[in-house]
Design a protein around this motif. Structure first.
Motif, mmCIF file in Angstrom:
data_model
loop_
_atom_site.group_PDB
_atom_site.id
_atom_site.type_symbol
_atom_site.label_atom_id
_atom_site.label_comp_id
_atom_site.label_asym_id
_atom_site.label_seq_id
_atom_site.Cartn_x
_atom_site.Cartn_y
_atom_site.Cartn_z
ATOM 1 N N THR A 1 0.829 -1.212 0.000
ATOM 2 C CA THR A 1 0.000 0.000 0.000
ATOM 3 C C THR A 1 0.862 1.261 0.000
ATOM 4 O OG1 THR A 1 -1.812 -1.052 1.181
ATOM 5 C CG2 THR A 1 -1.589 1.318 1.483
ATOM 6 N N SER B 1 -9.100 8.465 0.213
ATOM 7 C CA SER B 1 -7.996 9.040 -0.575
ATOM 8 C C SER B 1 -8.408 10.395 -1.144
ATOM 9 C CB SER B 1 -7.600 8.099 -1.718
ATOM 10 O OG SER B 1 -7.054 6.906 -1.186
ATOM 11 N N ASN C 1 0.715 3.887 -3.144
ATOM 12 C CA ASN C 1 -0.142 5.069 -2.933
ATOM 13 C C ASN C 1 0.692 6.294 -2.561
ATOM 14 O OD1 ASN C 1 -3.314 4.234 -2.765
ATOM 15 N ND2 ASN C 1 -1.946 2.522 -2.272
ATOM 16 N N TYR D 1 0.148 9.439 -3.678
ATOM 17 C CA TYR D 1 -0.578 10.652 -4.089
ATOM 18 C C TYR D 1 -0.379 11.767 -3.055
ATOM 19 C CZ TYR D 1 -4.025 8.694 -0.824
ATOM 20 O OH TYR D 1 -4.643 8.191 0.285
ATOM 21 N N ALA E 1 -1.264 11.621 0.942
ATOM 22 C CA ALA E 1 -1.445 10.248 1.429
ATOM 23 C C ALA E 1 -0.853 10.100 2.831
ATOM 24 C CB ALA E 1 -0.783 9.249 0.477
ATOM 25 N N SER F 1 -4.914 7.311 -7.737
ATOM 26 C CA SER F 1 -4.237 7.438 -6.433
ATOM 27 C C SER F 1 -3.388 6.202 -6.123
ATOM 28 C CB SER F 1 -5.270 7.663 -5.328
ATOM 29 O OG SER F 1 -6.195 6.598 -5.296
ATOM 30 N N ALA F 2 -3.880 5.030 -6.529
ATOM 31 C CA ALA F 2 -3.194 3.782 -6.164
ATOM 32 C C ALA F 2 -2.023 3.443 -7.098
ATOM 33 C CB ALA F 2 -4.191 2.627 -6.159
ATOM 34 N N GLN G 1 2.659 9.049 3.752
ATOM 35 C CA GLN G 1 3.132 7.874 2.984
ATOM 36 C C GLN G 1 4.661 7.743 3.002
ATOM 37 O OE1 GLN G 1 4.634 8.459 -0.342
ATOM 38 N NE2 GLN G 1 5.253 6.311 -0.411
#
Ligand SMILES: Cc1cc2nc3c(=O)[nH]c(=O)nc-3n(C[C@H](O)[C@H](O)[C@H](O)COP(=O)(O)OP(=O)(O)OC[C@H]3O[C@@H](n4cnc5c(N)ncnc54)[C@H](O)[C@@H]3O)c2cc1C
Length: 273
Positions: free
Chosen positions: A57, A200, A61, A63, A66, A177-178, A96
Motif C-alpha cells: 500500500t 484518498s 499510494n 498521491y 497520502a 491514487s493507487a 506515505q
C-alpha cells in the motif's frame, strides 16, 4: 503456527526438490511479517512482489496528502520491542513517505530484502496432490516448487480502472491514487477534476487545490468527514506511549477493528436519527 513446521518438510531428497519451503506473495505489512516469522521457523522463503520495493500500500499510494488514518503508534509491527523502542513516528497520522521509510527500516533491520524478489508477479499457483507441493509461476516464466504458499496480496492492492469510455483517448493527463507516479506531479495553473471523496479523495483534494488554478470534485455519495486532529509527536508523547504500550495493545485486541478506541457502548437505535 507451530515451531515444528520444519519437521513437516519431507525427507532430504524431497526437500532438495523444493526450490523454497515457502513462497510469500506481497511485500507489504503482511508479507514482511510473514517472511520474518517463517525465517524464525528456519524455513527457506522467497517473497515475490510485483512492485519494485517493499511497502505494498505504502509503495503504490504516493498521491499528494497520502497518510494513515490509524494512529501511528498502533499502525506498527508489534513483534519486536526493539522496533517499538527505536522507531518514533513524527506524527499521529504519518504521511506515505514516512510509512514507506518505516517498512524499509524494518526490512533492513532484519535483513529481509535478500529473500525478496521484486518486479515479479505471481501469475499461477497449482497444487500437486501427489507431492503435496505448490508450483508457483511468475510473469517472468519461472516456476518454483514450494511446500507452503502464503498470500499477503492486500485487500486494496489491485487498482480499480475507471470504467469511462474513451479514457485512453483523453487528451489531458489522468492519474490514479493507487498508481501515483514516483516523480511529483505539478498541478500549477491546471484545471483539475477529482473523482471520488473517499478516504484518498479527501486527502488529495485540499493539496491539489493549493496548486491548481481550478478544482472540480465529482462525488456520487457524500461522505462523512471529520477534522483529523493530526499533530506532531515529540519526546514527551513517546515516553507516555511507550510507558502505556501494554494497555494500548490490550485495547487494540479488544476492539473489532483493532484500533485503540474506547467503545461507545451504544447502538444506533440508542441515539436520535
Ligand atoms: C491509501 C491507503 C491508506 C490506508 N491507511 C490505513 C490505515 O491508516 N490504517 C489501516 O489499518 N489500514 C490502512 N490501509 C489499508 C492497508 O492496505 C493495510 O493497512 C496494509 O497496508 C495492508 O498490508 P498488506 O501487506 O496486507 O497488503 P498491501 O500493502 O496491499 O501489499 C500487498 C502487496 O502484494 C503485491 N501483490 C499483489 N498481488 C500480487 C501478485 N500476484 N504477485 C506479486 N505481488 C503481488 C502488491 O503489489 C502489494 O505490494 C490503507 C490503504 C490505503 C490504500
Amino acid at each position: 503456527m507451530s515451531k515444528n513446521l520444519n519437521a513437516q518438510t519431507a525427507d532430504p531428497a524431497d526437500a532438495a526438490a523444493l526450490d523454497f519451503d515457502a513462497i510469500v506473495v506481497g511485500a507489504g505489512f503482511a508479507g514482511i511479517r510473514t517472511l520474518y516469522e517463517l525465517r524464525e521457523l528456519g524455513l527457506r522463503v522467497r517473497v515475490v512482489e510485483s512492485g519494485s520495493d517493499v511497502g505494498g500500500t505504502w509503495f503504490w499510494n504516493r498521491y499528494p496528502g497520502a497518510r494513515t488514518d490509524s494512529e501511528s503508534w498502533v499502525y506498527a509491527f508489534r513483534f519486536s520491542t526493539e522496533v517499538l523502542n527505536e522507531w518514533s513516528w513524527s506524527e499521529r497520522y504519518p504521511t506515505q513517505p514516512e510509512v514507506h521509510r518505516y517498512l524499509s527500516y524494518v526490512t533492513e533491520k532484519f535483513d529481509l530484502r535478500k529473500d525478496m524478489q521484486f518486479n515479479t508477479q505471481l501469475v499461477a499457483a497449482t497444487f500437486d496432490e501427489d507431492s503435496e507441493t505448490w508450483l508457483a509461476t511468475t510473469d517472468a516464466g519461472e516456476t518454483y516448487r514450494t511446500r507452503f504458499l502464503l498470500t499477503g496480496l492486500g485487500h486494496q492492492s489491485h487498482p480499480y480502472r475507471p470504467p469511462f469510455p474513451n479514457l485512453d483517448s483523453f487528451q489531458g493527463k489522468w492519474y490514479q491514487s493507487a498508481r501515483w507516479p514516483h516523480e511529483p506531479v505539478d498541478f500549477t495553473g491546471k484545471r483539475v477534476a477529482v473523482i471520488g471523496t473517499g478516504a484518498s479523495g479527501v486527502q488529495i483534494i485540499p493539496l491539489v487545490a493549493q496548486q491548481a488554478e481550478h478544482v472540480i470534485v465529482f462525488q456520487r455519495t457524500p461522505n462523512w468527514v471529520i477534522p483529523s486532529g493530526n499533530h506532531s509527536l515529540g519526546e514527551e508523547d513517546w515516553t507516555e506511549i511507550r510507558s502505556n504500550y501494554d494497555a494500548i495493545w490490550e485495547k487494540v485486541f479488544n476492539q473489532p477493528y483493532a484500533l485503540p478506541f474506547n467503545a461507545a457502548n451504544r447502538k444506533p437505535s440508542d441515539v436520535t436519527p
